[in-house]
Design a protein around this motif. Structure first.
Motif, PDB file in Angstrom:
ATOM      1  N   MET A  28       0.802  -1.218   0.000  1.00  0.00           N
ATOM      2  CA  MET A  28       0.000   0.000   0.000  1.00  0.00           C
ATOM      3  C   MET A  28       0.840   1.277   0.000  1.00  0.00           C
ATOM      4  O   MET A  28       0.610   2.164  -0.829  1.00  0.00           O
ATOM      5  N   PRO A  29       1.838   1.435   0.897  1.00  0.00           N
ATOM      6  CA  PRO A  29       2.617   2.683   0.861  1.00  0.00           C
ATOM      7  C   PRO A  29       3.386   2.885  -0.437  1.00  0.00           C
ATOM      8  O   PRO A  29       3.484   4.003  -0.932  1.00  0.00           O
ATOM      9  N   VAL A  30       3.920   1.805  -0.997  1.00  0.00           N
ATOM     10  CA  VAL A  30       4.636   1.926  -2.274  1.00  0.00           C
ATOM     11  C   VAL A  30       3.669   2.331  -3.381  1.00  0.00           C
ATOM     12  O   VAL A  30       3.983   3.198  -4.211  1.00  0.00           O
ATOM     13  N   GLY A  31       2.479   1.732  -3.386  1.00  0.00           N
ATOM     14  CA  GLY A  31       1.476   2.067  -4.402  1.00  0.00           C
ATOM     15  C   GLY A  31       1.026   3.513  -4.310  1.00  0.00           C
ATOM     16  O   GLY A  31       0.901   4.210  -5.324  1.00  0.00           O
ATOM     17  N   VAL A  32       0.773   3.992  -3.073  1.00  0.00           N
ATOM     18  CA  VAL A  32       0.343   5.380  -2.893  1.00  0.00           C
ATOM     19  C   VAL A  32       1.453   6.345  -3.291  1.00  0.00           C
ATOM     20  O   VAL A  32       1.201   7.391  -3.908  1.00  0.00           O
ATOM     21  N   LEU A  33       2.703   5.998  -2.976  1.00  0.00           N
ATOM     22  CA  LEU A  33       3.829   6.848  -3.363  1.00  0.00           C
ATOM     23  C   LEU A  33       3.919   6.975  -4.877  1.00  0.00           C
ATOM     24  O   LEU A  33       4.106   8.081  -5.411  1.00  0.00           O
ATOM     25  N   LEU A  34       3.783   5.866  -5.582  1.00  0.00           N
ATOM     26  CA  LEU A  34       3.840   5.894  -7.044  1.00  0.00           C
ATOM     27  C   LEU A  34       2.703   6.743  -7.612  1.00  0.00           C
ATOM     28  O   LEU A  34       2.909   7.520  -8.561  1.00  0.00           O
ATOM     29  N   MET A  35       1.532   6.628  -7.034  1.00  0.00           N
ATOM     30  CA  MET A  35       0.384   7.400  -7.510  1.00  0.00           C
ATOM     31  C   MET A  35       0.607   8.892  -7.289  1.00  0.00           C
ATOM     32  O   MET A  35       0.384   9.704  -8.194  1.00  0.00           O
ATOM     33  N   ILE A  36       1.064   9.263  -6.092  1.00  0.00           N
ATOM     34  CA  ILE A  36       1.313  10.676  -5.798  1.00  0.00           C
ATOM     35  C   ILE A  36       2.447  11.211  -6.664  1.00  0.00           C
ATOM     36  O   ILE A  36       2.384  12.327  -7.197  1.00  0.00           O
ATOM     37  N   PHE A  57       6.655  11.327   1.243  1.00  0.00           N
ATOM     38  CA  PHE A  57       7.764  10.439   1.623  1.00  0.00           C
ATOM     39  C   PHE A  57       7.837  10.259   3.126  1.00  0.00           C
ATOM     40  O   PHE A  57       7.893   9.133   3.632  1.00  0.00           O
ATOM     41  N   ALA A  58       7.833  11.376   3.858  1.00  0.00           N
ATOM     42  CA  ALA A  58       7.926  11.302   5.320  1.00  0.00           C
ATOM     43  C   ALA A  58       6.703  10.642   5.933  1.00  0.00           C
ATOM     44  O   ALA A  58       6.776  10.069   7.019  1.00  0.00           O
ATOM     45  N   SER A  59       5.572  10.715   5.240  1.00  0.00           N
ATOM     46  CA  SER A  59       4.332  10.141   5.767  1.00  0.00           C
ATOM     47  C   SER A  59       4.227   8.656   5.470  1.00  0.00           C
ATOM     48  O   SER A  59       3.966   7.837   6.360  1.00  0.00           O
ATOM     49  N   LEU A  60       4.440   8.289   4.200  1.00  0.00           N
ATOM     50  CA  LEU A  60       4.235   6.906   3.777  1.00  0.00           C
ATOM     51  C   LEU A  60       5.277   5.953   4.354  1.00  0.00           C
ATOM     52  O   LEU A  60       5.037   4.745   4.430  1.00  0.00           O
ATOM     53  N   ILE A  61       6.384   6.489   4.779  1.00  0.00           N
ATOM     54  CA  ILE A  61       7.421   5.632   5.352  1.00  0.00           C
ATOM     55  C   ILE A  61       7.000   5.075   6.711  1.00  0.00           C
ATOM     56  O   ILE A  61       7.601   4.123   7.226  1.00  0.00           O
ATOM     57  N   THR A  62       5.919   5.659   7.281  1.00  0.00           N
ATOM     58  CA  THR A  62       5.424   5.185   8.580  1.00  0.00           C
ATOM     59  C   THR A  62       4.235   4.229   8.446  1.00  0.00           C
ATOM     60  O   THR A  62       3.785   3.678   9.453  1.00  0.00           O
ATOM     61  N   VAL A  63       3.723   4.039   7.232  1.00  0.00           N
ATOM     62  CA  VAL A  63       2.546   3.186   7.050  1.00  0.00           C
ATOM     63  C   VAL A  63       2.849   1.745   7.461  1.00  0.00           C
ATOM     64  O   VAL A  63       2.017   1.059   8.051  1.00  0.00           O
ATOM     65  N   GLY A  64       4.041   1.272   7.139  1.00  0.00           N
ATOM     66  CA  GLY A  64       4.431  -0.080   7.537  1.00  0.00           C
ATOM     67  C   GLY A  64       4.429  -0.245   9.047  1.00  0.00           C
ATOM     68  O   GLY A  64       4.030  -1.295   9.569  1.00  0.00           O
ATOM     69  N   ILE A  65       4.853   0.799   9.768  1.00  0.00           N
ATOM     70  CA  ILE A  65       4.833   0.758  11.232  1.00  0.00           C
ATOM     71  C   ILE A  65       3.397   0.654  11.729  1.00  0.00           C
ATOM     72  O   ILE A  65       3.086  -0.170  12.596  1.00  0.00           O
ATOM     73  N   CYS A  66       2.522   1.491  11.184  1.00  0.00           N
ATOM     74  CA  CYS A  66       1.122   1.516  11.626  1.00  0.00           C
ATOM     75  C   CYS A  66       0.439   0.173  11.361  1.00  0.00           C
ATOM     76  O   CYS A  66      -0.291  -0.346  12.205  1.00  0.00           O
TER      77      CYS A  66
END
Length: 246
Positions: A28-36, A57-66
């Motif tokens: 999910m974070p990789v997909g959202v990053l590519l879309m943005i 970048f600073a936001s999506l890097i925390t999605v895996g943690i969440c």
């Protein structure tokens, strides 16, 4: 240490049977990053001096943690409690500290892999460059990881069964994911929502990461660091003291 490594190897193999963590924590974070990146790579956020990509970048890097903190650790432990696996562990040398540490490590591996893939995609595909200190960024990331996992371990320790854990995790995970700025830019929220969302530890963590990545250092960062440290310490203590075997 031998017991820890043995349990860690077994849990690693078991985690591969359930791809949820890989899908939500990495895909999910990789997909959202590519879309943005493809849609709004150079667009700036209103009244801010950085682009959507820099914010993402600073936001999506925390999605895996969440994802691993609230959909991984608690559900795994609750499932073991449901199936009486923890009850069997109780008559062995296993301790709550050992069990939680192993789950912590499993989640951390997925989170770090997620962060690395997001970083690689941002740098290689969109030529992202961090303005601030990489070392400070890594230290802040580790602090957020420990803080969020401590909350996940509290849920894991207190929820009596998988059904209750699913409900609690849902009510914690989705507000944390969508209101903290992890997937939707925090700056576009109305002011009253921003004020409410600042209570969330992930909001403080993302704000800290964003400022560090942009090379912006100010006094308010200290409050975010203290807040996350307190959450981490209290969370770890409560999870160990309240751990239920059945």
């Amino acid at each position: 240490m031998k017991r820890f490594m043995t349990l860690l190897k077994i849990e690693q193999r078991l985690s591969l049977r359930c791809p949820d963590g890989l899908i939500f924590g990495i895909g999910m974070p990789v997909g959202v990053l590519l879309m943005i990146g493809l849609i709004a790579e150079q667009q700036t956020i209103s009244q801010e001096n950085y682009t959507f990509l820099q914010s993402a970048f600073a936001s999506l890097i925390t999605v895996g943690i969440c994802a691993t903190a609230f959909m991984g650790i608690p559900l795994t432990i609750a499932n073991y409690r449901d199936k009486k696996i923890l009850k069997h562990f109780f008559v062995t040398p296993m301790s709550p500290k050992l069990i939680l540490c192993v789950q912590f490590c499993i989640g951390a591996i997925i989170s770090i892999l997620s962060a690395l893939l997001v970083s690689i995609c941002a740098i290689v595909i969109f030529h992202y460059q961090m303005e601030g200190s990489i070392l400070y960024f890594i230290l802040a990331y580790c602090l957020i990881l420990v803080s969020m996992y401590s909350l996940g371990m509290i849920i894991a320790s207190l929820c009596p069964n998988l059904k209750v854990a699913n409900v609690v995790c849902t009510f914690v995970y989705f507000p944390m994911l969508f209101l903290s700025g992890a997937t939707i830019p925090f700056e576009i929220f109305p002011q009253f929502i921003q004020n409410l969302a600042k209570v969330l530890p992930l909001t403080q963590g993302i704000s800290l990461l964003k400022d560090i990545s942009l090379g912006i250092y100010h006094q308010d960062m200290i409050y975010s660091i203290i807040y996350l440290l307190v959450m981490a310490i209290i969370g770890c203590i409560i999870s160990l003291k309240t751990f239920q075997w059945e």
